[in-house]
Design an enzyme around this catalytic site. Sequence first.
Site, PDB file in Angstrom:
ATOM      1  N   ARG A  20       0.825  -1.226   0.000  1.00 27.66           N
ATOM      2  CA  ARG A  20       0.000   0.000   0.000  1.00 27.66           C
ATOM      3  C   ARG A  20       0.851   1.264   0.000  1.00 27.66           C
ATOM      4  O   ARG A  20       0.467   2.261   0.624  1.00 27.66           O
ATOM      5  CB  ARG A  20      -0.937   0.034   1.210  1.00 27.66           C
ATOM      6  N   ARG A  24      -3.534   6.477   1.030  1.00 30.02           N
ATOM      7  CA  ARG A  24      -4.119   7.641   1.717  1.00 30.02           C
ATOM      8  C   ARG A  24      -3.189   8.390   2.648  1.00 30.02           C
ATOM      9  O   ARG A  24      -3.539   9.459   3.125  1.00 30.02           O
ATOM     10  CB  ARG A  24      -5.368   7.195   2.479  1.00 30.02           C
ATOM     11  N   ARG A  33      -7.263  10.845  -6.250  1.00 32.46           N
ATOM     12  CA  ARG A  33      -8.415  10.015  -5.880  1.00 32.46           C
ATOM     13  C   ARG A  33      -9.711  10.819  -5.983  1.00 32.46           C
ATOM     14  O   ARG A  33     -10.726  10.315  -6.457  1.00 32.46           O
ATOM     15  CB  ARG A  33      -8.174   9.517  -4.456  1.00 32.46           C
ATOM     16  N   ASP A  70      -6.810  -3.148  -7.266  1.00 29.89           N
ATOM     17  CA  ASP A  70      -7.299  -3.823  -6.069  1.00 29.89           C
ATOM     18  C   ASP A  70      -7.586  -5.278  -6.423  1.00 29.89           C
ATOM     19  O   ASP A  70      -7.856  -5.595  -7.590  1.00 29.89           O
ATOM     20  CB  ASP A  70      -8.569  -3.150  -5.539  1.00 29.89           C
ATOM     21  N   TYR A 146     -14.784 -12.610  -0.002  1.00 27.11           N
ATOM     22  CA  TYR A 146     -15.563 -11.419  -0.372  1.00 27.11           C
ATOM     23  C   TYR A 146     -16.729 -11.770  -1.301  1.00 27.11           C
ATOM     24  O   TYR A 146     -17.826 -11.231  -1.171  1.00 27.11           O
ATOM     25  CB  TYR A 146     -14.662 -10.380  -1.054  1.00 27.11           C
TER      26      TYR A 146
HETATM   27  O1  CP3 Z   1       0.054   0.208  -3.163  1.00 29.71           O
HETATM   28  C1  CP3 Z   1      -0.382  -0.979  -3.239  1.00 29.71           C
HETATM   29  O2  CP3 Z   1      -0.111  -1.849  -2.400  1.00 29.71           O
HETATM   30  C2  CP3 Z   1      -1.183  -1.356  -4.459  1.00 29.71           C
HETATM   31  C3  CP3 Z   1      -2.580  -1.228  -4.379  1.00 29.71           C
HETATM   32  C4  CP3 Z   1      -3.444  -2.193  -3.581  1.00 29.71           C
HETATM   33  C5  CP3 Z   1      -4.688  -1.787  -3.057  1.00 29.71           C
HETATM   34  N1  CP3 Z   1      -5.319  -2.889  -2.544  1.00 29.71           N
HETATM   35  C6  CP3 Z   1      -5.202  -0.411  -3.098  1.00 29.71           C
HETATM   36  C7  CP3 Z   1      -6.295  -0.010  -2.193  1.00 29.71           C
HETATM   37  C8  CP3 Z   1      -3.305  -3.554  -3.310  1.00 29.71           C
HETATM   38  C9  CP3 Z   1      -2.141  -4.491  -3.597  1.00 29.71           C
HETATM   39  C10 CP3 Z   1      -4.511  -3.983  -2.666  1.00 29.71           C
HETATM   40  C11 CP3 Z   1      -4.771  -5.390  -2.259  1.00 29.71           C
HETATM   41  C12 CP3 Z   1      -5.957  -5.702  -1.454  1.00 29.71           C
HETATM   42  N2  CP3 Z   1      -7.192  -5.161  -1.525  1.00 29.71           N
HETATM   43  C13 CP3 Z   1      -6.002  -6.737  -0.481  1.00 29.71           C
HETATM   44  C14 CP3 Z   1      -4.871  -7.670  -0.143  1.00 29.71           C
HETATM   45  C15 CP3 Z   1      -3.880  -7.039   0.754  1.00 29.71           C
HETATM   46  C16 CP3 Z   1      -4.379  -6.767   2.154  1.00 29.71           C
HETATM   47  O3  CP3 Z   1      -4.528  -5.571   2.459  1.00 29.71           O
HETATM   48  O4  CP3 Z   1      -4.625  -7.714   2.893  1.00 29.71           O
HETATM   49  C17 CP3 Z   1      -7.310  -6.761   0.047  1.00 29.71           C
HETATM   50  C18 CP3 Z   1      -7.817  -7.687   1.128  1.00 29.71           C
HETATM   51  C19 CP3 Z   1      -8.050  -5.752  -0.631  1.00 29.71           C
HETATM   52  C20 CP3 Z   1      -9.498  -5.412  -0.460  1.00 29.71           C
HETATM   53  C21 CP3 Z   1      -9.661  -4.037   0.014  1.00 29.71           C
HETATM   54  N3  CP3 Z   1      -9.471  -2.908  -0.762  1.00 29.71           N
HETATM   55  C22 CP3 Z   1     -10.067  -3.610   1.288  1.00 29.71           C
HETATM   56  C23 CP3 Z   1     -10.387  -4.526   2.464  1.00 29.71           C
HETATM   57  C24 CP3 Z   1     -10.119  -2.213   1.274  1.00 29.71           C
HETATM   58  C25 CP3 Z   1     -10.615  -1.312   2.373  1.00 29.71           C
HETATM   59  C26 CP3 Z   1      -9.645  -1.191   3.467  1.00 29.71           C
HETATM   60  C27 CP3 Z   1      -8.866   0.077   3.310  1.00 29.71           C
HETATM   61  O5  CP3 Z   1      -7.653   0.059   3.510  1.00 29.71           O
HETATM   62  O6  CP3 Z   1      -9.532   1.088   3.020  1.00 29.71           O
HETATM   63  C28 CP3 Z   1      -9.687  -1.781  -0.007  1.00 29.71           C
HETATM   64  C29 CP3 Z   1      -9.555  -0.384  -0.479  1.00 29.71           C
HETATM   65  C30 CP3 Z   1      -8.216   0.033  -1.030  1.00 29.71           C
HETATM   66  N4  CP3 Z   1      -7.410  -0.723  -1.835  1.00 29.71           N
HETATM   67  C31 CP3 Z   1      -7.598   1.298  -0.843  1.00 29.71           C
HETATM   68  C32 CP3 Z   1      -6.398   1.282  -1.563  1.00 29.71           C
HETATM   69  C33 CP3 Z   1      -5.404   2.403  -1.722  1.00 29.71           C
HETATM   70  C34 CP3 Z   1      -8.197   2.476  -0.067  1.00 29.71           C
HETATM   71  C35 CP3 Z   1      -9.347   3.016  -0.836  1.00 29.71           C
HETATM   72  C36 CP3 Z   1      -9.394   4.517  -0.978  1.00 29.71           C
HETATM   73  O7  CP3 Z   1      -8.450   5.157  -1.464  1.00 29.71           O
HETATM   74  O8  CP3 Z   1     -10.462   5.042  -0.662  1.00 29.71           O
END
Ligand code: CP3
Length: 343
Positions: A20, A24, A33, A70, A146
Site C-alpha cells: 500500500r 491515503r 483520488r 485492487d 468477499y
Molecule cells: O500500493 C499498493 O499496495 C497497491 C494497491 C493495492 C490496493 N489494494 C489499493 C487499495 C493492493 C495491492 C490492494 C490489495 C488488497 N485489496 C487486499 C490484499 C492485501 C491486504 O490488504 O490484505 C485486500 C484484502 C483488498 C481489499 C480491500 N481494498 C479492502 C479490504 C479495502 C478497504 C480497506 C482500506 O484500507 O480502506 C480496499 C480499499 C483500497 N485498496 C484502498 C487502496 C489504496 C483504499 C481506498 C481509498 O483510497 O479510498
Amino acid sequence: MIRDAFNNNSLSHPPIWFMRQAGRYLPEYLKVREHAGSFLDLCYNPEFATIVTMQPIDKFDFDAAILFSDILVVPDALGMQVSFVKGEGPKLVPLTGLKDIEALNLTDFHQQIDKVYQAVASIRKALPNDKDLIGFCGAPWTLLTYMLGGVGSVDQKIARLFSYNEPELMDRLLDLLSNVLADYLFMQAKNGAQVLKIFDSWAGNLADDEFDRLVVQPTHYLVKKLKAKLKAEGLDEVKILAFPRGAGEKYPYYAKNVDIDGLAFDTSVGLEWIRDHIDADICLQGNLDPLLLVAGGERLDTRVNHICDVMAGRKFIFNLGHGIIPETPQAHVHQVIQTIRNR
Ligand code: CP3
C-alpha cells in the site's frame, strides 16, 4: 531492483518496497483520488493509476512499484456488483448458489479488465529500468471470502461455512478462479509486470485440512498453470511471490507445496523461525509492524536494523508485515529507507 534479492543472498542491503505504498497517507494520492471519481474508477483509469503508482517511487525512491489496483477488480470484471463505501471498505452483492455462479461472465473477463492491463503497460513505460513492476491478484480463497460474504469479516464465517455445506460448489469456484487468475497474472506479465504477487489475506483462520483444500491446492494449481504459460512465452524470468497472511506455523507447508520464488510473511512471525524453516532458495519478504512505522523514533531504527541483521545472508526483501496505514508520517518512511541504505 527487487528481483536481485530473488537471485542473490549477499546484497549489501535488502531492496525495499511497502505494501500500500500508494495510498491515503500521501496527500497527492488523495488529490488524484478525488478527481478520479470512485475508487474503482481510479483502478480502471490507466493514466491516473500510473500517476498514483509513481508517486511513492518519485517521493521515496522505493526499489519497486506495485500496480495501483485492487484484488476486487476481478469479481467486478466477472460481472459481480462491487463498490467501495467510504469508511466501511468493500461491499459486493454476494454469490448465493449455483445460479449466481453460472452467471459469472468468463467470456468477457479480459475485455472487462483490459484497463488494468493498459495500466500495467503504462506504468512499466513510466518506471526507470532499475525499478521492478509488481503485478498482483487476490488468491482464490481470499477473493471467495468477499464473493461469498459480501464484505470483509474477521472470521470469514460465510465462506468457511459455504465450504463445509456446499463442497462441490466450492470446488467449482476454486477451480474457476484458479484458472482465471493464472490468465490474469500472465497477462500482467505480458504487459510488463516482472514480479507477480498473490495476496491470500484471509489464509489465517483455517483448520489444517481446509487450509490445504482452500489455500494450498488452488494456489498450487494456479502457480503451476501460470509458470507453464510464462515459460511458453519466454517470460520465465518473472518471479512469483505469495503472501498467505496469518498462516503461522503453516507457512513452511505452504512454501513446500506451492512452487513460489518468494514468500511474504506477516508481522506476527518470528524472524529467526521463518529464516530457519523456509528453504534458502525461496526469497523472504517482511515484516516490519506498520504501527511501529507510525510510532517512529529510535525503536523504529533498532527494529529495522534487527530485521536486516537476522536476514543477512538470506535472499530477502524488506517490507511491512501488512499494508501501510493512512496515519503514517512520511518522515518515518524516509527514515526507514535511509537506515537500510546506510547499512
Ligand atoms: O500500493 C499498493 O499496495 C497497491 C494497491 C493495492 C490496493 N489494494 C489499493 C487499495 C493492493 C495491492 C490492494 C490489495 C488488497 N485489496 C487486499 C490484499 C492485501 C491486504 O490488504 O490484505 C485486500 C484484502 C483488498 C481489499 C480491500 N481494498 C479492502 C479490504 C479495502 C478497504 C480497506 C482500506 O484500507 O480502506 C480496499 C480499499 C483500497 N485498496 C484502498 C487502496 C489504496 C483504499 C481506498 C481509498 O483510497 O479510498
